[in-house]
Write an enzyme that holds these catalytic residues in place. Structure first.
Site, PDB file in Angstrom:
ATOM      1  N   TRP A  96     -20.552  15.187  10.299  1.00 36.53           N
ATOM      2  CA  TRP A  96     -19.473  14.958   9.350  1.00 36.53           C
ATOM      3  C   TRP A  96     -19.684  15.800   8.083  1.00 36.53           C
ATOM      4  CZ3 TRP A  96     -18.317   8.954   9.073  1.00 36.53           C
ATOM      5  CH2 TRP A  96     -17.801   8.549  10.313  1.00 36.53           C
TER       6      TRP A  96
ATOM      7  N   THR B 171       0.860  -1.187   0.000  1.00 41.22           N
ATOM      8  CA  THR B 171       0.000   0.000   0.000  1.00 41.22           C
ATOM      9  C   THR B 171       0.896   1.237   0.000  1.00 41.22           C
ATOM     10  OG1 THR B 171      -0.021   0.005   2.403  1.00 41.22           O
ATOM     11  CG2 THR B 171      -1.797  -1.174   1.320  1.00 41.22           C
TER      12      THR B 171
ATOM     13  N   GLU C 100      -5.791  -3.475  -1.452  1.00 39.61           N
ATOM     14  CA  GLU C 100      -6.248  -4.647  -0.697  1.00 39.61           C
ATOM     15  C   GLU C 100      -7.330  -5.423  -1.434  1.00 39.61           C
ATOM     16  OE1 GLU C 100      -5.666  -1.656   0.424  1.00 39.61           O
ATOM     17  OE2 GLU C 100      -4.926  -1.637   2.475  1.00 39.61           O
TER      18      GLU C 100
ATOM     19  N   LYS D  66     -14.897  16.783  10.976  1.00 37.76           N
ATOM     20  CA  LYS D  66     -15.897  16.659  12.045  1.00 37.76           C
ATOM     21  C   LYS D  66     -16.232  18.037  12.577  1.00 37.76           C
ATOM     22  CE  LYS D  66     -14.036  12.199  12.674  1.00 37.76           C
ATOM     23  NZ  LYS D  66     -12.675  12.138  12.189  1.00 37.76           N
TER      24      LYS D  66
END
Ligand code: AMP
Length: 543
Positions: free
Chosen positions: A446, A185, A331, A441
């Site tokens: 959100w 990654t 992934e 936040k």
């Protein structure tokens, strides 16, 4: 009762055998460091894959040993995919854009025995050679006469290595769960983590990729992957293309060069091209500046980051090219969703269609998705609720290489937590609203940084936009918009903020706008939010 069907293992060598029989004359065109236009047929490619596999078998390698590549997209790199992985070794693709410390880390973590490298990365490898003690030799991806002077131990040119070998090869009958490839990654936080693909996951992923509502790949296509072979298997294209006989055009070191990409697309008749949004920004800018139009390209798959509506519109209106957005991750091999229209959407207005295309797409069969709240309760697919996106399926990683059980990446009931925050509409179209770590936040609610960026990118005077949360005494965090202006554009903060009128909720408006010359990107072309947050950590928003 068990079914009575053959238990044939799913192996990438079967793709080679199939391509050899069925599509020997299909072409692969490459730009390489030593040849601006290399052209050969699948049959030539496959003979050389056999030669490479024979050569590797004669070296001091055991099954499962990692053989790394450090190379751009070209025919030799493609041969390496099959020659290494098909013969039972693990093809570890290294991203040359990573920092040298990260490259050292992943070579050592993978314990690579051999590295196949483009000549241009020889100086880099020489600098780090004494820090990568497992590496026993280097194969330079070039011909003998182009071989650079090097201090790398046991260095040999690729052509000299394979030249004496037979072009016939007996593929080993491996267990389909055998590892075939390894990719780390990008590691925006912490050390990069290794994702180890199996033969089975790779073949199933390629099957999924060719499906009509996914990439709709066939012999009738000519594909230009501007997604690198060093990152997540170039979205599976090297496997899918040989599976169905798709002509391949590989741009070598010219991946970010709008002029070369345009010329290749027109000259070779590219019907499908794929890449991250940054790549297409460069191409669109080149075409705009030079009055060029794409005549052959029919569609493009764009993913790796949210695709701005303005980009979808520009491809449609100026070039008659359909943008299919996709979402996935290292992934996940990487394909998770792809955006194609559903029956019943034919009559949507052009604007409504763009709104659909701006979403990441629908789950591909083989990948199950769910969104959950902080207490792991599943959220409805109503297009409003958003939460942590989790997935499972046969080409999703079950763990990270040599980190087994310690990465805290999977739920107790076996789902992989993607680290993305998303909503899913009743038709099944998923939309990423943020990375868990990037979401802003504000007062307990959100705010999606991606939604604000997308609107900002639609302004004609904006070349690139990024939104991060910065500390706020009352609201915890508030959005800060960072903008690179388009060349010679005149844009003020007030004009920029006005642009949001009617496009997003008032309380989502950025508290401030900063104009900059540069926005940092990761090695895979994504905006580096971690770096931006560090850069503006002490930034005080206007009161
Ligand atoms: P990587 O593993 O480097 O390929 O990065 C995967 C990540 O890229 C995902 O977890 C998402 O955060 C992001 N990403 C990929 N495709 C999209 C998309 N279509 N929209 C928004 N973010 C995306």
């Amino acid at each position: 009762m068990r079914g009575l069907m053959m238990d044939s293992p799913l192996l990438i060598s079967a793709i080679v055998r199939h391509a050899a029989r069925n599509y020997p004359d299909r072409e692969i065109v490459s730009v390489t460091g030593d040849n601006p236009q290399h052209r050969y047929k699948f049959s030539d490619c496959i003979q050389r894959i056999h030669q490479l596999a024979n050569a590797l078998d004669k070296l001091d390698l055991a099954q499962g040993d990692r053989v790394a590549t450090l190379a751009w997209n070209d025919y030799r790199h493609l041969e390496a995919y099959y020659g290494i992985g098909g013969a039972g070794y693990v093809c570890h693709t290294i991203n040359p854009r990573l920092f040298p410390e990260q490259i050292i880390f992943i070579i050592n973590h993978a314990e690579d025995k051999l590295i196949l490298t483009d000549p241009m990365f020889v100086p880099l490898l020489e600098k780090i050679a004494d820090k990568t003690p497992h590496v026993e030799g280097y194969i330079i991806l070039t011909s003998e006469d182009q071989m650079p002077q090097t201090s790398l131990k046991n260095a040999i040119s690729y052509e000299a290595l394979i030249e004496p070998e037979s072009d016939v090869y007996e593929w080993p009958e491996l267990d389909e769960r055998t590892a075939v490839a390894l990719c780390y990654t990008s590691g925006t936080t912490g050390d990069p983590k290794g994702v180890l693909y199996s033969q089975r996951s790779t073949v199933l992923h390629a099957y999924a990729g060719i499906a009509p509502d996914v990439m709709n790949l066939s012999m009738r296509d000519c594909v230009l992957p501007v997604v690198p072979l060093f990152h997540v298997n170039a979205w599976g294209i090297p496997y899918a293309a040989l599976m169905v006989g798709t002509k391949l055009v590989l741009p070598g070191p010219k991946m970010g060069d709008g002029e070369t990409l345009y010329a290749l697309m027109e000259a070779e008749g590219v019907t499908l091209a794929m890449g991250v949004p940054t790549v297409w920004l460069a191409l669109l800018q080149y075409m705009e500046a030079n009055g060029k139009r794409l005549d052959k390209l029919q569609r493009t798959v764009i993913g790796g980051a949210a695709v701005p509506e303005s980009m979808i519109r520009e491809f449609r209106d100026k070039h008659d090219v359909v943008v299919h957005q996709g979402w996935g991750m290292t992934e996940m091999s990487p394909l998770g969703t792809l955006n194609s229209p559903k029956v019943g959407m034919e009559d949507l207005s052009p604007d409504d269609m763009i709104a659909v295309q701006a979403k990441a797409g629908r789950g591909i069969f083989g990948v199950e998705m769910r969104i959950v709240d902080d207490d792991q309760n599943e959220l409805p697919w109503d297009g409003v609720a958003f939460g942590a996106l989790q997935v499972r399926g046969p080409w999703v990683c079950s763990d990270y290489y040599k980190l087994e059980g310690s990465a805290d990446s999977h739920t107790d009931d076996g789902w992989f937590d993607t680290g993305d925050v998303a909503k899913i509409d009743p038709e099944g179209y998923m939309q990423i609203t943020d990375r868990t770590k990037d979401v802003i936040k504000s007062g307990g609610e959100w705010i999606s940084s991606i939604d604000i960026e997308n609107v900002a990118m639609g302004h004609p005077s904006v070349a690139e936009a990024a939104v991060i949360g910065v500390a706020h005494p009352k609201w915890t965090e508030r959005p800060l918009l960072i903008v690179i202006k388009a060349a010679e554009a005149d844009l003020t903060k007030e004009e920029m903020l006005q642009w949001f009128d009617g496009k997003i909720a008032k309380w989502w408006y950025p508290d401030d706008v900063l104009f900059v010359d540069e926005i940092p990107h990761t090695a895979t072309g994504k905006i580096q939010k971690v770096k931006l947050r560090q850069q503006f950590a002490d930034y005080k928003l206007p009161t």
